[in-house]
Motif scaffolding. Structure first.
Motif: not given
Lengths: 208, 208
Positions: A92, A95, A126, A129, A131-132, A134-135, A137-139, B96, B122, B124, B138
């Motif tokens: 991060f 990013l 990406m 792993i 990309a996952r 990163v996604l 991180s939104f949840q 989200c 796994g 995205a 970000f």
DNA sequence: TTAAATATCACTCAAAAGAGTGATAGGCCA
DNA sequence: TGGCCTATCACTCTTTTGAGTGATATTTAA
């Protein structure tokens, strides 16, 4: 006109292999390759590459500083991180510094060509792993990768609100020493040494 | 065993084309296709698909509610959004809610197979424009709404890494008591009572 | 049915941190 | 020139926290 590329990678053999591989395709040309990114700003200003491939662990400045410098002096340069690291911390940071892509070194070299094409199309190549992560991180939902028990989770939740042990004990109706007992286990599981580090880690990795 | 897929898409012709396309490859099988996602929860519970392709604009519940429902009742289901929308608002709502991928409908159908493979590994899968938006999100800059001085900011930065006062003093080449002096001012400015609260607030509000 | 994990509490000791008070020095600006 | 801010450091006192050790009851899993 071929896509111009600059490499920052301190492993000489790897860097030379990459340069050779990329140059073997007439659509790509490596304009420069360097074993550190201390002069990254000047280099991209001179060579004006379309794409930069940037390692993270290098002598002197890290690739994290590197991408920041490149983006500051020449924002239109597409920067793809190329590293073994897959921890949240460095990911991060990259990013936030403006990286346009993030590939792990275990990526098959052929994928590199796809990634460069993708980043030039405005995409963000990406590794899966990454990309996952990163996604995720939104949840705002926890992952519990450290196997905290439910009680430990409750304690940690109160801790990251800044509560003292005394308050936590009161809140959860348990003894002062029981809270400390839980905290010790939490610190062990998170591999930290004190509450402050635990809070930092929990919040950074969105554990709760 | 082929990958099992469920489609939610209100355009009948498109939905049937997708089903036909996917079924034409023996490695994939469409277990169900629906023109709305009002019963998404029950459907995934019944059909237990590996992957869900989810439109956003549908009569009744939107695909945003749809992905939320699917993820709530069966989190292991991989959900790929498949939509014409590329606005930030809907995109981030989907992420989200737990979407695992986000493809625009202008994506060439062949890319669908890649995307499904990728999400099962796994990853995205995202259309380039979408991936770019995600990465751009970000790049936040610090706000400093609490008017911290530069020195105070330095101290706080080290604090949120979990460092002790002693370490911070050493790192910044100042006396132990000077660090404490700065910390007191930081706590005042952030309206907190201790380091743990300061860390929590700084990280939650992305102050640094 | 044993062994392991979990949750609970207690005690000691030393280190760390917070609260209060005050002092000095340099820079800025009106 | 005389405040005002910032940065620096010192001292005391109390509270909080971490490390170490150990004990007991309950639940869970092999």
């Amino acid at each position: 006109m071929p896509v111009s590329i600059v490499l920052f990678e301190d492993n000489d053999r790897l860097r030379e292999s990459l340069a050779y591989l990329l140059n073997s395709d007439p659509n790509y040309t490596v304009k420069g390759d360097f074993d550190n990114c201390n002069q990254a700003a000047e280099i991209v200003e001179q060579l004006t590459p379309d794409v930069v491939l940037m390692d993270i662990d290098m002598p002197g400045k890290t690739g994290i500083s590197g991408v920041a410098m490149v983006k500051q002096t020449r924002p239109e340069t597409a920067v793809i991180m190329y590293t073994v690291f897959e921890d949240d911390e460095r990911l991060f940071q990259c990013l936030c510094a403006g990286a346009n892509g993030y590939l792990l070194k275990k990526t098959p070299p052929a994928r590199l060509f796809d990634a460069i094409r993708e980043v030039l199309e405005g995409g963000a190549p990406m590794s899966p792993i990454i990309a996952r992560k990163v996604l995720n991180s939104f949840q705002h939902k926890p992952d519990n990768q450290y196997n905290l028990t439910s009680r430990e989770t409750e304690v940690l939740q109160l801790l990251i609100k800044g509560n003292s042990i005394k308050i936590i004990a009161d809140e959860l109706n348990m003894a002062f020493d029981t809270v400390r007992s839980h905290l010790k286990k939490i610190y062990l599981k998170l591999h930290v040494n004190c509450g402050k580090e635990a809070i930092a880690k929990a919040l950074k990795e969105k554990l709760l």
